[in-house]
Design an enzyme around this catalytic site. Structure first.
Site, PDB file in Angstrom:
ATOM      1  N   SER A  22       0.793  -1.228   0.000  1.00 16.31           N
ATOM      2  CA  SER A  22       0.000   0.000   0.000  1.00 16.31           C
ATOM      3  C   SER A  22       0.831   1.286   0.000  1.00 16.31           C
ATOM      4  O   SER A  22       0.483   2.230  -0.723  1.00 16.31           O
ATOM      5  CB  SER A  22      -0.974   0.003   1.177  1.00 16.31           C
ATOM      6  OG  SER A  22      -1.880  -1.056   1.035  1.00 16.31           O
ATOM      7  N   THR A  67      -5.395  -2.903   8.337  1.00 18.22           N
ATOM      8  CA  THR A  67      -5.272  -4.295   7.893  1.00 18.22           C
ATOM      9  C   THR A  67      -5.159  -5.233   9.087  1.00 18.22           C
ATOM     10  O   THR A  67      -5.292  -4.807  10.247  1.00 18.22           O
ATOM     11  CB  THR A  67      -4.112  -4.430   6.864  1.00 18.22           C
ATOM     12  OG1 THR A  67      -4.150  -5.755   6.329  1.00 18.22           O
ATOM     13  CG2 THR A  67      -2.746  -4.171   7.475  1.00 18.22           C
ATOM     14  N   LYS A  71      -8.873  -4.959  11.566  1.00 20.51           N
ATOM     15  CA  LYS A  71     -10.039  -4.541  10.777  1.00 20.51           C
ATOM     16  C   LYS A  71     -11.364  -4.598  11.539  1.00 20.51           C
ATOM     17  O   LYS A  71     -12.261  -3.808  11.285  1.00 20.51           O
ATOM     18  CB  LYS A  71     -10.172  -5.424   9.528  1.00 20.51           C
ATOM     19  CG  LYS A  71      -9.154  -5.123   8.449  1.00 20.51           C
ATOM     20  CD  LYS A  71      -9.485  -5.939   7.220  1.00 20.51           C
ATOM     21  CE  LYS A  71      -8.410  -5.782   6.172  1.00 20.51           C
ATOM     22  NZ  LYS A  71      -8.792  -6.401   4.891  1.00 20.51           N
ATOM     23  N   ASN A  92     -11.625  -1.223   6.491  1.00 23.12           N
ATOM     24  CA  ASN A  92     -10.235  -1.179   5.993  1.00 23.12           C
ATOM     25  C   ASN A  92      -9.797   0.234   5.613  1.00 23.12           C
ATOM     26  O   ASN A  92      -8.648   0.432   5.222  1.00 23.12           O
ATOM     27  CB  ASN A  92     -10.020  -2.143   4.816  1.00 23.12           C
ATOM     28  CG  ASN A  92     -10.558  -1.585   3.522  1.00 23.12           C
ATOM     29  OD1 ASN A  92     -11.524  -0.820   3.534  1.00 23.12           O
ATOM     30  ND2 ASN A  92      -9.948  -1.939   2.416  1.00 23.12           N
ATOM     31  N   ASP A 107     -12.784  -3.399   0.453  1.00 18.75           N
ATOM     32  CA  ASP A 107     -12.399  -4.736  -0.029  1.00 18.75           C
ATOM     33  C   ASP A 107     -13.495  -5.334  -0.912  1.00 18.75           C
ATOM     34  O   ASP A 107     -13.218  -5.947  -1.942  1.00 18.75           O
ATOM     35  CB  ASP A 107     -12.164  -5.702   1.147  1.00 18.75           C
ATOM     36  CG  ASP A 107     -10.878  -5.370   1.892  1.00 18.75           C
ATOM     37  OD1 ASP A 107      -9.943  -4.863   1.266  1.00 18.75           O
ATOM     38  OD2 ASP A 107     -10.830  -5.622   3.116  1.00 18.75           O
ATOM     39  N   GLY A 133     -12.723 -16.905   7.145  1.00 17.05           N
ATOM     40  CA  GLY A 133     -12.198 -15.837   7.994  1.00 17.05           C
ATOM     41  C   GLY A 133     -12.789 -14.486   7.603  1.00 17.05           C
ATOM     42  O   GLY A 133     -13.825 -14.428   6.930  1.00 17.05           O
ATOM     43  N   ARG A 156     -11.574 -25.334   6.861  1.00 15.24           N
ATOM     44  CA  ARG A 156     -10.950 -26.333   7.736  1.00 15.24           C
ATOM     45  C   ARG A 156     -11.704 -26.404   9.065  1.00 15.24           C
ATOM     46  O   ARG A 156     -12.112 -27.470   9.503  1.00 15.24           O
ATOM     47  CB  ARG A 156      -9.477 -25.947   7.951  1.00 15.24           C
ATOM     48  CG  ARG A 156      -8.706 -26.879   8.821  1.00 15.24           C
ATOM     49  CD  ARG A 156      -7.274 -26.417   8.930  1.00 15.24           C
ATOM     50  NE  ARG A 156      -7.169 -25.050   9.407  1.00 15.24           N
ATOM     51  CZ  ARG A 156      -6.024 -24.397   9.575  1.00 15.24           C
ATOM     52  NH1 ARG A 156      -4.880 -24.982   9.279  1.00 15.24           N
ATOM     53  NH2 ARG A 156      -6.014 -23.168  10.028  1.00 15.24           N
TER      54      ARG A 156
END
Ligand code: ATR
Length: 283
Positions: A22, A67, A71, A92, A107, A133, A156
């Site tokens: 960034s 980030t 967030k 963000n 995002d 996530g 997972r």
């Protein structure tokens, strides 16, 4: 860049922050339109987040990207949070609007715009999201807001997949179920397959979240990872001539949205891409 007493300060807070693209991106963008502004990265530990946010006001910093891992937690320290950011549960981008701190999430638009730019239709399609996530939630919200018909979430941790699928069903009214990675073998066809896990990211480039036999079921494959440029997951798609995209456009688009929120104008994506090419970030 000539820093002087009138230079406006922008930045990014996160931890760790050393690999963020960034600063390079935004400083190039400021320079490309001759704005007297500078963009700096701030490595902020979780226990210092509140002080860091108060510091934005105290120091008159004009805008900030946020980030991992801040967030979600940052939201409680802001004066205003956009509806979209509330829905995603993450901010963000912060704009310091004359002492009022406003939180946004770019995002999601970064993602949906990249699909649009590449002519990928979302409306009426079924999507499979790998991961559950914070980033997966943003992608699921983005697909839901652009008219996806159904979403399958594989992760997972079964519990996280369940929580996200319930959230999407309840808050966005989309047909959403959670499955295990194994269950994906039973699917016949996938319109849009998106990797939102960190599996395959540099330096672990020999890993893929799913096997080739799952990827071949897809008509379009997206990996939000941009380093490496072509993950093992995307190379499966490439091998079978399935259209695919990495996370680079999403990165550029989300940065451009943040830039617009702060300055009122977009940067020229081609100029920025050329600068990144010179630095070897883009082939
Ligand atoms: P982000 O905000 O980038 O989404 P996150 O909330 O830590 O980061 O989520 C990372 C995602 O990558 C999760 O879906 C995680 O799976 P778990 O929820 O089961 O932890 C997934 N992930 C990370 N490493 C993984 C691995 N080695 N195998 C499978 N999934 C992995």
């Amino acid at each position: 860049m000539h820093v002087n007493a009138k230079t406006d300060i922008y930045g990014i807070i996160g931890h760790p922050i050393g690999h963020s693209l960034s600063p390079l991106l935004h400083n190039a963008a400021f320079e490309s339109i001759n704005l007297n502004s500078v963009y700096i990265s701030f490595d902020v530990y979780e226990e210092n987040l509140k002080d860091a946010i108060l510091g934005i006001k105290a120091l008159g910093i004009k805008g900030m990207n946020v980030t991992v891992p801040h967030k979600e937690n940052v939201m409680k320290y802001l004066d205003y949070v956009s509806d979209e950011a509330k829905l995603i549960g993450a901010v963000n981008t912060i704009k310091n609007n004359n002492g009022i701190l406003e939180g946004y999430n770019t995002d999601v638009t970064g993602f949906t715009e990249s699909l649009k730019e590449h002519g990928i239709e979302v409306e009426g399609k079924n999507a499979v999201i790998l991961g559950a996530g914070g980033a997966a939630r943003a992608i699921a919200v983005g697909l839901s807001l652009t008219g996806v018909r159904s979403i399958i979430i594989a992760n997972r941790s079964k519990e996280k997949a369940r929580n996200l699928s319930i959230y999407i069903k309840n808050n966005l009214g989309i047909n959403c179920i959670d499955v295990t990675y194994n269950d994906l073998n039973q699917l016949e066809e996938i319109d849009i397959l998106v990797n939102v896990t960190s599996v395959g990211m540099s330096p672990n480039i020999n890993l893929s979240p799913v096997d080739e036999n799952v990827v071949v079921k897809a008509k379009f494959v997206y990996d939000i990872i941009y380093n490496p440029e072509k993950t093992l997951f995307l190379s499966y798609a490439e091998k079978h001539k399935i259209r695919n995209l990495n996370g680079f456009d999403m990165l550029i688009n989300q940065a451009n949205h943040s830039f617009k929120i702060w300055t009122g104008v977009n940067f020229n994506k081609n100029i920025i891409l050329n600068i990144l090419k010179k630095k070897d970030f883009v082939k």
